[in-house]
Design a protein around this motif. Structure first.
Motif, PDB file in Angstrom:
ATOM      1  N   LEU A  33       0.828  -1.208   0.000  1.00 17.59           N
ATOM      2  CA  LEU A  33       0.000   0.000   0.000  1.00 17.59           C
ATOM      3  C   LEU A  33       0.862   1.258   0.000  1.00 17.59           C
ATOM      4  O   LEU A  33       1.939   1.292   0.601  1.00 17.59           O
ATOM      5  CB  LEU A  33      -0.921   0.008   1.223  1.00 17.59           C
ATOM      6  CG  LEU A  33      -2.047  -1.023   1.207  1.00 17.59           C
ATOM      7  CD1 LEU A  33      -2.828  -0.975   2.517  1.00 17.59           C
ATOM      8  CD2 LEU A  33      -2.978  -0.806   0.021  1.00 17.59           C
ATOM      9  N   PHE A  37      -2.111   5.778   2.077  1.00 15.86           N
ATOM     10  CA  PHE A  37      -3.076   4.958   2.832  1.00 15.86           C
ATOM     11  C   PHE A  37      -2.862   5.154   4.332  1.00 15.86           C
ATOM     12  O   PHE A  37      -3.814   5.337   5.094  1.00 15.86           O
ATOM     13  CB  PHE A  37      -2.912   3.481   2.465  1.00 15.86           C
ATOM     14  CG  PHE A  37      -3.826   2.564   3.228  1.00 15.86           C
ATOM     15  CD1 PHE A  37      -5.092   2.267   2.749  1.00 15.86           C
ATOM     16  CD2 PHE A  37      -3.422   1.999   4.431  1.00 15.86           C
ATOM     17  CE1 PHE A  37      -5.945   1.430   3.459  1.00 15.86           C
ATOM     18  CE2 PHE A  37      -4.261   1.154   5.146  1.00 15.86           C
ATOM     19  CZ  PHE A  37      -5.529   0.866   4.648  1.00 15.86           C
ATOM     20  N   ASP A  40      -3.906   8.582   5.531  1.00 18.82           N
ATOM     21  CA  ASP A  40      -5.358   8.613   5.716  1.00 18.82           C
ATOM     22  C   ASP A  40      -5.717   7.998   7.068  1.00 18.82           C
ATOM     23  O   ASP A  40      -6.551   8.534   7.816  1.00 18.82           O
ATOM     24  CB  ASP A  40      -6.032   7.842   4.577  1.00 18.82           C
ATOM     25  CG  ASP A  40      -7.551   7.935   4.602  1.00 18.82           C
ATOM     26  OD1 ASP A  40      -8.080   8.951   5.085  1.00 18.82           O
ATOM     27  OD2 ASP A  40      -8.210   6.982   4.128  1.00 18.82           O
ATOM     28  N   VAL A 195      -9.492  -4.722   3.320  1.00 12.44           N
ATOM     29  CA  VAL A 195      -8.634  -4.038   2.355  1.00 12.44           C
ATOM     30  C   VAL A 195      -7.908  -5.095   1.525  1.00 12.44           C
ATOM     31  O   VAL A 195      -7.204  -5.949   2.068  1.00 12.44           O
ATOM     32  CB  VAL A 195      -7.624  -3.121   3.067  1.00 12.44           C
ATOM     33  CG1 VAL A 195      -6.699  -2.456   2.067  1.00 12.44           C
ATOM     34  CG2 VAL A 195      -8.359  -2.075   3.896  1.00 12.44           C
ATOM     35  N   GLY A 256      -7.161  -1.131  -1.512  1.00  9.90           N
ATOM     36  CA  GLY A 256      -6.407  -0.236  -0.646  1.00  9.90           C
ATOM     37  C   GLY A 256      -5.662   0.866  -1.368  1.00  9.90           C
ATOM     38  O   GLY A 256      -5.226   1.834  -0.745  1.00  9.90           O
ATOM     39  N   LYS A 257      -5.513   0.729  -2.686  1.00  8.06           N
ATOM     40  CA  LYS A 257      -4.781   1.762  -3.437  1.00  8.06           C
ATOM     41  C   LYS A 257      -5.674   2.928  -3.854  1.00  8.06           C
ATOM     42  O   LYS A 257      -5.174   3.917  -4.391  1.00  8.06           O
ATOM     43  CB  LYS A 257      -4.113   1.131  -4.663  1.00  8.06           C
ATOM     44  CG  LYS A 257      -3.003   0.140  -4.309  1.00  8.06           C
ATOM     45  CD  LYS A 257      -2.282  -0.352  -5.562  1.00  8.06           C
ATOM     46  CE  LYS A 257      -1.126  -1.273  -5.208  1.00  8.06           C
ATOM     47  NZ  LYS A 257      -1.573  -2.547  -4.618  1.00  8.06           N
TER      48      LYS A 257
END
Length: 279
Positions: A33, A37, A40, A195, A256-257
């Motif tokens: 990832l 990510f 965030d 994810v 997840g990307k």
């Protein structure tokens, strides 16, 4: 900490936190990832949202077993686990993968605390029904929610490796999806975010693959029966369905990307596929 104290912390969470959610992710997925990510994740934590992470690490376990010359096999998706294999499972999950996740969270400015289900008897387990075939694989019999909520109250993201333990101190290899569902249920989270490296559950419509925004468990069973869901997507979908237990009524499979994927899902944006228990 007593059970009543743990219950009180859960009640405080309901009143004082903006939201608690459990995220399940494979170790190899997390490793791939982008930094955004984890940024965030940090912003969510700093904003008062309470993430709990339960992770797997199957490919890394297989790689380490191969390096050590230890044979490994699977029965119906479960790794046959001897004491020798379990040593490597614990070393990989509770050691290298768990701490790599913690480092990435902290590297982004977040705060995380890594532990396994053995610590504090967090994840209590017993042998699965077919243990004669698969060895030291466990099913979850209990989760000490007060440990999770206590870590959250201290301002850390719990990062949990799915190793269970029984009253006699015997360790068990726990399927990460099963462990995540159990943790989510015991901390009374209604939502789980899985994810992955795929955009969601896809179906062919008018000759094109499209992501299904929402499906029921029964609809997934029908799609697998018809062959619409096939190949590598089957274990991902089955794993997500395993997470729907207890208070968990909705599981969201996301890539997840996707930029700010966690924030967007929690804000209600339609991303990935939502699996719901009923229509």
């Amino acid at each position: 900490m007593t059970q009543n104290a743990g219950h009180n912390l859960i009640e405080q969470e309901k009143e004082g936190f903006k939201g608690l959610f459990v995220m399940k992710c494979g170790g190899s997925t997390l490793a791939a990832l982008p930094n955004s990510f984890f940024e965030d994740l940090r912003e969510l934590q700093q904003g008062g949202t309470q993430p709990v992470i339960v992770h797997g690490g199957g490919p890394a376990i297989s790689e380490n077993l191969a390096k050590l010359g230890i044979e490994s096999s699977f029965v119906n998706g479960l790794r046959v686990t001897t004491e020798e294999v379990l040593d490597v499972v614990e070393m990989t999950l509770a050691g290298s993968i768990n701490k790599a996740i913690v480092r990435r969270i902290q590297g982004s400015g977040g705060q995380a605390l890594g532990l396994s289900g053995v610590d504090g008897n967090l994840i209590q387990a017993c042998p699965v029904a077919n243990n004669a075939e698969v060895g030291l694989v466990g099913e979850v019999t209990g989760v000490k929610a007060e440990i999770v909520t206590g870590i959250l109250t201290m301002g850390y993201i719990p990062v949990i490796a799915p190793i269970g333990v029984d009253a006699g101190g015997q360790r068990y290899n726990i399927n990460a999806d099963t462990a995540a569902g159990a943790v989510a249920s015991h901390v009374q989270s209604s939502k789980m975010i899985v994810v992955t490296d795929v955009p969601g559950i896809m179906r062919t419509i008018d000759g094109q693959k499209v992501v299904l925004p929402s499906v029921t468990v029964q609809a997934i069973e029908d799609l697998m029966e018809s062959g619409e869901i096939y190949g590598g997507m089957i274990p991902k979908v089955r794993a997500a369905m395993d997470c729907i237990q207890g208070s968990v009524s909705e599981v969201v499979i996301v890539d997840g990307k996707e930029p700010r994927v966690l924030s967007r899902v929690l804000q209600g944006e339609e991303l990935g596929t939502r699996i719901i228990r009923t229509n």
